[in-house]
Design a protein around this motif. Sequence first.
Motif, short mmCIF file in Angstrom:
data_model
loop_
_atom_site.label_atom_id
_atom_site.label_comp_id
_atom_site.label_asym_id
_atom_site.label_seq_id
_atom_site.Cartn_x
_atom_site.Cartn_y
_atom_site.Cartn_z
N ASP A 158 39.20 -45.08 -11.84
CA ASP A 158 40.44 -45.65 -12.37
C ASP A 158 41.30 -46.16 -11.22
OD1 ASP A 158 42.79 -46.02 -14.23
OD2 ASP A 158 43.59 -44.43 -12.93
N ILE A 159 41.76 -47.39 -11.34
CA ILE A 159 42.73 -47.97 -10.40
C ILE A 159 43.84 -48.60 -11.22
CG2 ILE A 159 43.11 -49.53 -8.45
CD1 ILE A 159 40.14 -49.50 -7.91
N HIS A 160 45.06 -48.25 -10.92
CA HIS A 160 46.18 -48.89 -11.60
C HIS A 160 47.40 -48.89 -10.71
CE1 HIS A 160 46.79 -44.59 -12.61
NE2 HIS A 160 48.08 -44.88 -12.57
N LYS A 161 48.37 -49.69 -11.07
CA LYS A 161 49.61 -49.80 -10.32
C LYS A 161 50.59 -48.76 -10.84
CE LYS A 161 50.85 -53.99 -9.56
NZ LYS A 161 51.40 -55.35 -9.74
N GLU A 162 51.25 -48.06 -9.92
CA GLU A 162 52.17 -46.99 -10.29
C GLU A 162 53.50 -47.21 -9.58
OE1 GLU A 162 52.76 -43.58 -12.55
OE2 GLU A 162 50.72 -44.28 -12.17
N TYR A 197 49.23 -48.38 -5.43
CA TYR A 197 48.00 -48.35 -6.21
C TYR A 197 47.50 -46.91 -6.28
CZ TYR A 197 47.88 -53.42 -5.78
OH TYR A 197 48.19 -54.75 -5.85
N SER A 198 47.19 -46.48 -7.49
CA SER A 198 46.64 -45.15 -7.70
C SER A 198 45.14 -45.29 -7.94
CB SER A 198 47.31 -44.49 -8.91
OG SER A 198 46.75 -43.22 -9.16
N PHE A 199 44.36 -44.63 -7.10
CA PHE A 199 42.90 -44.70 -7.16
C PHE A 199 42.36 -43.30 -7.42
CE2 PHE A 199 39.15 -43.86 -4.35
CZ PHE A 199 38.20 -44.47 -5.14
N GLY A 200 41.54 -43.16 -8.45
CA GLY A 200 40.99 -41.85 -8.76
C GLY A 200 39.61 -41.95 -9.38
N TYR A 201 38.84 -40.88 -9.26
CA TYR A 201 37.51 -40.84 -9.87
C TYR A 201 37.16 -39.39 -10.15
CZ TYR A 201 36.24 -39.81 -5.01
OH TYR A 201 36.17 -39.27 -3.75
#
Length: 287
Positions: free
Chosen positions: A167-171, A127-131
């Motif tokens: 933003d959270i998405h699967k990578e 999981y990629s987590f960013g802000y």
Amino acid sequence: MEENKLTPRAQLKTYFETGKHPTQNQFSDLIDSLRHKEDVQTKRELVAFVNRMAYIDNAFVYYSANNVGDLEMQIVITSHDEEDQVITIRDSTKVGTIRQFLLGSGPYTITIEKITGGSNLKETEYYSFGYQLGDNYYVRKLFGNNLPVIPDGYDFGELKNYNVPIDIHKEDIQQKINIVNTNIKFINKTEIPIQYRAYSQYWGDKYKTEDSITDHYDVWDFLYIYYNADLRAINQSIQCNVYDADHDTLLTTGILNAGQSQETWWGGQVEKVRNIRIECNYSVDEK
């Protein structure tokens, strides 16, 4: 009163002027003109309300969480004049970006309360987590599989904007990755407040003034260094040198120009080094 036809405020007030005796129908008009706490807003009312909010200078969090399955992240927003507000970030693949307005007034503190779910990952997926904290920089981290989850109580850092994108998405990285650590010692020999931050692929830290330890990834074992400083009030530039602390060798140099203010002064790049020392001092080349 005819359905959906509200009596104007000015007319309602005339019912209760001194010496008058409101009728049953006039009381009914007053009650029907008010909103009861148990009333449920129609979709039309909700859309109209949200459209009005779009033109108000309110702070808000907006997020997208794509293909994250049952993963949920609860964040807590704290302000000085309202109770804490809890927002649950969950999969938004079908609806796109979600916007949630914030109660109270800034400055705001945002922390992670807890993360649940998120067990449906393939071996090389994360999981990629960013802000985004400011106009010019993001903070980002990976978690899941062999990488630790972001801890409860994680502080987003100092908020520069009133609108915070998350933003959270699967990578799928296509390979297993591991954490590597670089110790950073920061020495500021000037009277000017200077912050530094380290950044790498899929990883970025907040601006800091204290020593720190990175937890970036072995597949991208390099660090970009940036500085945040306001030099508009001085006429002497500042030079920030980055050293390999184990061998006391100079790796890269960043120049912070006098008379300027920037959030992202470029400080150079270092690769595959476990201990670095950053020293900032007034530039000896200034005349």
